[in-house]
Motif scaffolding. Structure first.
Motif, mmCIF file in Angstrom:
data_model
loop_
_atom_site.group_PDB
_atom_site.id
_atom_site.type_symbol
_atom_site.label_atom_id
_atom_site.label_comp_id
_atom_site.label_asym_id
_atom_site.label_seq_id
_atom_site.Cartn_x
_atom_site.Cartn_y
_atom_site.Cartn_z
ATOM 1 N N PHE A 299 0.812 -1.226 0.000
ATOM 2 C CA PHE A 299 0.000 0.000 0.000
ATOM 3 C C PHE A 299 0.838 1.265 0.000
ATOM 4 C CE2 PHE A 299 -2.791 -3.239 1.838
ATOM 5 C CZ PHE A 299 -3.851 -3.140 0.954
ATOM 6 N N GLY B 83 -6.056 1.994 -7.527
ATOM 7 C CA GLY B 83 -6.227 0.534 -7.500
ATOM 8 C C GLY B 83 -6.521 0.069 -6.081
ATOM 9 N N MET C 200 -7.192 -2.602 -11.561
ATOM 10 C CA MET C 200 -7.605 -1.386 -12.256
ATOM 11 C C MET C 200 -6.446 -0.934 -13.141
ATOM 12 S SD MET C 200 -8.663 2.300 -10.744
ATOM 13 C CE MET C 200 -10.323 2.014 -10.207
HETATM 14 N N1 LIG Z 1 -4.610 -1.555 -9.805
HETATM 15 C C1 LIG Z 1 -5.096 -2.356 -8.843
HETATM 16 N N2 LIG Z 1 -6.360 -2.815 -8.919
HETATM 17 C C2 LIG Z 1 -6.835 -3.644 -7.968
HETATM 18 N N3 LIG Z 1 -6.128 -4.079 -6.916
HETATM 19 C C3 LIG Z 1 -4.874 -3.664 -6.792
HETATM 20 C C4 LIG Z 1 -4.283 -2.763 -7.750
HETATM 21 N N4 LIG Z 1 -3.021 -2.518 -7.376
HETATM 22 C C5 LIG Z 1 -2.811 -3.228 -6.253
HETATM 23 N N5 LIG Z 1 -3.907 -3.914 -5.909
HETATM 24 C C6 LIG Z 1 -4.044 -4.820 -4.776
HETATM 25 O O1 LIG Z 1 -3.784 -4.075 -3.591
HETATM 26 C C7 LIG Z 1 -3.090 -4.899 -2.657
HETATM 27 C C8 LIG Z 1 -1.813 -4.211 -2.271
HETATM 28 O O2 LIG Z 1 -0.986 -4.068 -3.415
HETATM 29 P P1 LIG Z 1 0.519 -3.609 -3.228
HETATM 30 O O3 LIG Z 1 0.524 -2.264 -2.620
HETATM 31 O O4 LIG Z 1 1.262 -4.651 -2.460
HETATM 32 O O5 LIG Z 1 1.098 -3.589 -4.706
HETATM 33 P P2 LIG Z 1 0.995 -2.555 -5.926
HETATM 34 O O6 LIG Z 1 0.094 -1.415 -5.625
HETATM 35 O O7 LIG Z 1 0.689 -3.377 -7.137
HETATM 36 O O8 LIG Z 1 2.447 -1.919 -6.019
HETATM 37 P P3 LIG Z 1 3.869 -2.491 -6.396
HETATM 38 O O9 LIG Z 1 4.261 -1.714 -7.591
HETATM 39 O O10 LIG Z 1 4.687 -2.165 -5.188
HETATM 40 O O11 LIG Z 1 3.743 -3.955 -6.639
HETATM 41 C C9 LIG Z 1 -2.864 -6.243 -3.338
HETATM 42 O O12 LIG Z 1 -3.906 -7.123 -2.940
HETATM 43 C C10 LIG Z 1 -2.964 -5.900 -4.794
HETATM 44 O O13 LIG Z 1 -3.334 -7.005 -5.579
#
Ligand SMILES: Nc1ncnc2c1ncn2[C@@H]1O[C@H](COP(=O)(O)OP(=O)(O)OP(=O)(O)O)[C@@H](O)[C@H]1O
Ligand SMILES: Cc1cc2nc3c(=O)[nH]c(=O)nc-3n(C[C@H](O)[C@H](O)[C@H](O)COP(=O)(O)O)c2cc1C
Length: 307
Positions: A23, A29, A152
């Motif tokens: 997060f 997202g 998203m």
């Molecule tokens: N664009 C998105 N749409 C829906 N869910 C999301 C999206 N981005 C992240 N998530 C979900 O939010 C949660 C936290 O995601 P996290 O912050 O670990 O990764 P991230 O936002 O993809 O960033 P990173 O680039 O660090 O991987 C996870 O369950 C992930 O699958």
């Protein structure tokens, strides 16, 4: 909101809906997940976020050293959106090496989890072997509901913290703000500068940003600044002031339009709107002053157009 950190010895009695991840930035997202948490909260569950307190880069490989949101900023954001529990789990070897099923069991037992909300790319446990299918498979065994959301996208790319960081680092403030769903900001205390600003008729407030905070490229930006909950228009230089002799620390320095008050030692928030130009070394203070006047004129025009 209860903020549980620096311990693996946490326990929540009330049934919870939980979302997991880093997060960083809490972008659009993540907001999708937050909406589901809010829905489940209305149905009677407590909303919990499970995240890791990741140590600086030198301790663990492949971790970005700079963050979009500091732990403290995340705490405020989560509190603001009605999260009941924020668990910041230490990223120890024990946790890193946990088998995915053990990780799920640990969550269910310690946090009385009734619903897990995650994106379809979510991975967890040793070597990231756990995935959303595993979350679904164990749902019946451990008595929770698995809500898995599609990612998203923007420009056919998943919105992610990495995507936002890239845009910030490229100086694409509008794009980063669009991905975040709010304006990228830096918060810090106002400190004394070199006192040169007032002598050239352009006083500034100097803010020393948190060490781990990702800053946009050294340059000049149109900003909005919050002081004691009041909003001001500003023009901000991010950088080391190469025109001024000495070893200046990296700073976020803002001239507030039509403002002349003493705000030393106050905590202020600077929100970025757009990049004007790169920071430069000028041959004289007079040349710098001339350019700063142009930056101020640009900023006034920017806000005039907004009205
Ligand atoms: N664009 C998105 N749409 C829906 N869910 C999301 C999206 N981005 C992240 N998530 C979900 O939010 C949660 C936290 O995601 P996290 O912050 O670990 O990764 P991230 O936002 O993809 O960033 P990173 O680039 O660090 O991987 C996870 O369950 C992930 O699958
Ligand atoms: C709008 C704006 C643009 C600036 N641009 C530059 C720049 O390009 N190069 C530079 O060396 N310093 C730049 N600065 C920083 C100035 O050097 C600094 O404001 C001035 O030296 C006063 O600093 P002080 O408050 O520490 O006395 C800028 C500051 C502002 C507010």
């Amino acid at each position: 909101m209860k903020y549980i950190k620096n311990t693996l010895d946490f326990h929540v009695e009330e049934p919870t809906v939980i979302s997991l991840g880093k997060f960083d930035g809490i972008h659009r997202g993540h907001e999708l997940l937050m909406e589901k948490l809010a829905q489940k909260k209305e149905e009677g569950l407590k909303a919990a976020i499970f995240t890791f307190d990741i140590p600086p880069k030198k301790n663990v490989e492949h971790i970005e050293a700079k963050v979009l949101t500091t732990n403290e900023e995340k705490m405020h954001i989560f509190e603001g959106i009605g999260i009941d529990y924020l668990i910041e789990c230490p990223f120890t070897r024990e946790v890193m090496c946990m088998e995915p099923e053990d990780f799920i069991r640990m969550l269910v037992e310690k946090l009385n989890v009734k619903c897990i909300v995650a994106g379809e790319d979510f991975h967890f446990g040793h070597n990231r072997r756990g995935d959303y299918q595993m979350l679904k498979r164990y749902a019946l065994v451990y008595g929770y509901e698995a809500l898995i959301l599609s990612k998203m996208k923007e420009d056919e790319r998943d919105i992610s913290s990495t995507f936002v960081r890239e845009e910030i680092m490229a100086g694409n403030i509008e794009k980063a703000n669009h991905l975040l769903g709010y304006r990228y900001f830096v918060t810090g205390m106002v400190k004394h500068g070199n006192q040169i600003g007032r002598t050239i008729g352009i006083p500034t407030i100097n803010l020393i940003p948190p060490e781990e905070k990702l800053l946009p490229p050294f340059g000049v930006y149109v900003t909005e600044v919050f002081i004691d909950d009041k909003r001001y228009y500003g023009v901000t230089n991010v950088g080391c002031k190469p025109t001024i002799k000495g070893n200046n620390p990296v700073g976020v320095e803002t001239h507030l339009l039509d403002f002349r008050e003493d705000v030393y030692e106050k905590v202020v928030t600077v929100e970025f709107r757009t990049m004007i130009r790169e920071e430069r070394k000028f041959e004289s203070i007079e040349k710098l002053q001339e350019q700063m006047m142009n930056d101020i004129a640009f900023t006034r025009a920017f806000f005039a157009k907004m009205k």
